[in-house]
Design a protein around this motif. Structure first.
Motif, PDB file in Angstrom:
ATOM      1  N   ARG A 148     -63.805  10.788  22.745  1.00 58.05           N
ATOM      2  CA  ARG A 148     -63.749  10.803  21.281  1.00 58.05           C
ATOM      3  C   ARG A 148     -62.514  10.111  20.723  1.00 58.05           C
ATOM      4  N   LYS A 149     -61.476  10.013  21.524  1.00 60.22           N
ATOM      5  CA  LYS A 149     -60.223   9.474  21.023  1.00 60.22           C
ATOM      6  C   LYS A 149     -59.964   8.023  21.447  1.00 60.22           C
ATOM      7  N   LEU A 150     -60.553   7.596  22.571  1.00 57.47           N
ATOM      8  CA  LEU A 150     -60.138   6.316  23.126  1.00 57.47           C
ATOM      9  C   LEU A 150     -61.251   5.678  23.947  1.00 57.47           C
ATOM     10  N   ASN A 151     -61.392   4.347  23.789  1.00 51.79           N
ATOM     11  CA  ASN A 151     -62.179   3.534  24.709  1.00 51.79           C
ATOM     12  C   ASN A 151     -61.202   2.774  25.603  1.00 51.79           C
ATOM     13  N   LYS A 152     -61.480   2.745  26.898  1.00 47.85           N
ATOM     14  CA  LYS A 152     -60.577   2.104  27.864  1.00 47.85           C
ATOM     15  C   LYS A 152     -61.348   1.046  28.647  1.00 47.85           C
ATOM     16  N   TYR A 153     -60.767  -0.160  28.708  1.00 44.68           N
ATOM     17  CA  TYR A 153     -61.361  -1.256  29.457  1.00 44.68           C
ATOM     18  C   TYR A 153     -60.326  -1.842  30.415  1.00 44.68           C
ATOM     19  N   SER A 154     -60.816  -2.369  31.530  1.00 46.70           N
ATOM     20  CA  SER A 154     -60.005  -3.161  32.443  1.00 46.70           C
ATOM     21  C   SER A 154     -60.731  -4.493  32.615  1.00 46.70           C
ATOM     22  N   ILE A 155     -60.159  -5.568  32.056  1.00 46.76           N
ATOM     23  CA  ILE A 155     -60.836  -6.864  32.004  1.00 46.76           C
ATOM     24  C   ILE A 155     -59.971  -7.915  32.683  1.00 46.76           C
ATOM     25  N   SER A 156     -60.580  -8.667  33.583  1.00 45.06           N
ATOM     26  CA  SER A 156     -59.858  -9.687  34.348  1.00 45.06           C
ATOM     27  C   SER A 156     -60.320 -11.081  33.981  1.00 45.06           C
ATOM     28  N   ALA A 157     -59.385 -12.020  34.040  1.00 43.93           N
ATOM     29  CA  ALA A 157     -59.704 -13.444  33.956  1.00 43.93           C
ATOM     30  C   ALA A 157     -59.687 -13.997  35.373  1.00 43.93           C
ATOM     31  N   ARG A 158     -60.803 -14.608  35.784  1.00 47.28           N
ATOM     32  CA  ARG A 158     -60.920 -15.147  37.133  1.00 47.28           C
ATOM     33  C   ARG A 158     -61.617 -16.496  37.121  1.00 47.28           C
ATOM     34  N   LYS A 159     -61.486 -17.199  38.222  1.00 51.99           N
ATOM     35  CA  LYS A 159     -62.157 -18.487  38.400  1.00 51.99           C
ATOM     36  C   LYS A 159     -63.457 -18.250  39.157  1.00 51.99           C
ATOM     37  N   PHE A 160     -64.543 -18.826  38.634  1.00 54.55           N
ATOM     38  CA  PHE A 160     -65.832 -18.744  39.334  1.00 54.55           C
ATOM     39  C   PHE A 160     -66.691 -19.903  38.873  1.00 54.55           C
ATOM     40  N   LYS A 161     -67.871 -20.017  39.432  1.00 52.81           N
ATOM     41  CA  LYS A 161     -68.803 -21.074  39.047  1.00 52.81           C
ATOM     42  C   LYS A 161     -69.958 -20.488  38.254  1.00 52.81           C
ATOM     43  N   GLN A 162     -70.478 -21.285  37.327  1.00 55.31           N
ATOM     44  CA  GLN A 162     -71.616 -20.843  36.519  1.00 55.31           C
ATOM     45  C   GLN A 162     -72.526 -22.029  36.225  1.00 55.31           C
ATOM     46  N   GLN A 163     -73.814 -21.764  36.170  1.00 58.65           N
ATOM     47  CA  GLN A 163     -74.776 -22.797  35.801  1.00 58.65           C
ATOM     48  C   GLN A 163     -74.741 -22.959  34.287  1.00 58.65           C
ATOM     49  N   ILE A 164     -73.973 -23.933  33.826  1.00 61.62           N
ATOM     50  CA  ILE A 164     -73.814 -24.186  32.403  1.00 61.62           C
ATOM     51  C   ILE A 164     -74.796 -25.256  31.929  1.00 61.62           C
ATOM     52  N   LEU A 165     -74.815 -26.370  32.631  1.00 57.59           N
ATOM     53  CA  LEU A 165     -75.637 -27.504  32.241  1.00 57.59           C
ATOM     54  C   LEU A 165     -77.062 -27.350  32.763  1.00 57.59           C
ATOM     55  N   PRO A 166     -78.001 -28.170  32.277  1.00 56.04           N
ATOM     56  CA  PRO A 166     -79.386 -28.091  32.763  1.00 56.04           C
ATOM     57  C   PRO A 166     -79.452 -28.200  34.287  1.00 56.04           C
ATOM     58  N   GLY A 167     -80.307 -27.374  34.883  1.00 63.27           N
ATOM     59  CA  GLY A 167     -80.446 -27.365  36.328  1.00 63.27           C
ATOM     60  C   GLY A 167     -80.367 -25.956  36.866  1.00 63.27           C
ATOM     61  N   GLY A 168     -80.519 -25.804  38.181  1.00 65.61           N
ATOM     62  CA  GLY A 168     -80.418 -24.500  38.817  1.00 65.61           C
ATOM     63  C   GLY A 168     -81.422 -23.514  38.256  1.00 65.61           C
ATOM     64  N   ILE A 169     -80.925 -22.333  37.868  1.00 67.72           N
ATOM     65  CA  ILE A 169     -81.821 -21.280  37.377  1.00 67.72           C
ATOM     66  C   ILE A 169     -82.500 -21.647  36.071  1.00 67.72           C
ATOM     67  N   TRP A 170     -81.919 -22.613  35.325  1.00 69.24           N
ATOM     68  CA  TRP A 170     -82.526 -22.986  34.043  1.00 69.24           C
ATOM     69  C   TRP A 170     -83.753 -23.873  34.237  1.00 69.24           C
TER      70      TRP A 170
END
Length: 381
Positions: free
Chosen positions: A133-155
């Motif tokens: 009720r008093k607080l939301n707590k998050y632990s969020i990291s910035a990391r390097k990884f690969k993602q299918q951004i452009l046309p191809g792969g799963i798209w």
């Protein structure tokens, strides 16, 4: 829908009013001006449901342009790299360092990439570490990884409602992005068309571009531990006792110009007498002709939030990862722990508190590091 031109939107913060009614939390990152494309056929939006599975949603998609995606057309087997098509992305004195692209990177003309052909990712809600009720707590990291951004792969799959296979088949793009610290490395292998393990978007992990939505209620305080995990293998590194190759820092995926007024973790002599957060004292210093190759600084700013100075994410309040080989670099910026509350009590992590007492709205958070915000945001942060 919110479209921000010229920047890659990474994470949005969604605030709910007292009645719990949410506001819109979707955003589009695009390489061309956003017009009304409601007449575009053959595309669909997607999101993750509560079980973590991808599902189709009605609507159309918008193209996204990032760097480092290999082209794998049958007619062109040579890998090419997607990059910013404009040089001079900063005001550096040396052309070699003023481009966003690292030296030796091959460019891909943005005009060659098909647009409005891939599904639009609607950022789902990020998992909390703790909520009461008093607080939301998050632990969020910035990391390097690969993602299918452009046309191809799963798209390139009929599952998304794309009637015909796309004529382009690009490899995944290397990004810097956010996700829950305890989440595993993304693995899309359960999805049709996936080009291999370690690629997002993936049902097993919330590390993703664009990043997931932090959802909270007005006047409900939120605490976020922001982790700089930009090391070689953040999923294997023990950040409490960093040692070995997995915990070694990585250089930026883009070119970093040292001749600007910037964070300067390497400590090149400053014009203002500082050791960091400055412009160089001697513009003829030969080191300025080379791009910065050290560990990546970061600091997160929630754009438009009511927040105390200690958690605002000032450009000079950056910090480096808790890497095993950062000796010789300044670990933090000039404004870290300089306010009424210590935010950085251990290397690589800052604990920011958000009051959330502004009117209910959609905000977004992004990197804010002095002199390289453009690089970190463009990379996905």
């Amino acid at each position: 829908m919110v479209g921000l031109l010229g920047l890659v939107v990474l994470l949005l913060v969604e605030f709910r009013g007292g009645d719990g009614a949410p506001t819109s939390a979707s955003a589009v990152a695009d390489s061309v001006p956003l017009d009304d494309h409601s007449d575009v056929d053959g595309c669909a939006a997607l999101e993750w449901d509560e079980s973590g599975l991808l599902q189709r949603k009605g609507g159309h998609a918008a193209g996204v342009l990032l760097q480092d995606g290999g082209k794998a057309n049958a007619s062109d087997e040579k890998a090419t790299t997607v990059g910013h098509t404009k040089s001079g992305s900063g005001c550096g004195r040396f052309g070699k360092a003023s481009s966003l692209l690292r030296e030796g990177t091959e460019r891909l003309d943005a005009g060659d990439v098909e647009k409005y052909v891939t599904p639009l990712v609607i950022p789902p809600v990020m998992r909390r570490e703790k909520a009461n009720r008093k607080l939301n707590k998050y632990s969020i990291s910035a990391r390097k990884f690969k993602q299918q951004i452009l046309p191809g792969g799963i798209w390139n799959s009929s599952v998304w409602g794309i009637v015909e296979s796309l004529s382009q088949d690009y490899n995944a793009t290397t990004v810097f992005g956010y996700g829950p610290t305890d989440d595993p490395e993304p693995n899309c292998k359960s999805l049709q068309g996936c080009k291999g393990a370690g690629i997002a978007p993936a049902p097993n992990s919330q590390f993703n571009f664009p990043g997931y939505t932090v959802e909270t209620t007005r006047n409900h305080k939120t605490l976020v531990d922001w982790h700089n995990d930009l090391v070689k293998d953040p999923w294997s590194c023990d950040f409490s006792h960093p040692a070995g190759e997995a915990c070694e820092y990585i250089r930026h995926i883009l070119s970093i110009d040292q001749s600007l007024h910037w964070a300067n973790p390497a400590g090149i002599p400053c014009a203002n007498g500082r050791s960091t957060d400055c412009r160089p004292a001697d513009v003829s210093d030969p080191r300025l002709a080379s791009e910065y190759t050290g560990p990546v600084p970061m600091v997160v700013h929630v754009h438009g939030a009511h927040v105390h100075s200690n958690s605002d994410g000032y450009p000079e309040a950056w910090w480096l990862p808790a890497a095993s080989d950062v000796d010789g670099f300044a670990r933090a910026g000039a404004l870290v722990n300089r306010f009424d509350r210590r935010t950085n009590r251990r290397h690589g992590v800052a604990s920011f508190r958000y009051r959330n007492n502004q009117p209910s709205t959609t905000l977004w958070f992004h990197d804010h590091t002095l002199g390289m915000t453009r690089n970190n945001v463009y990379a996905g942060m």
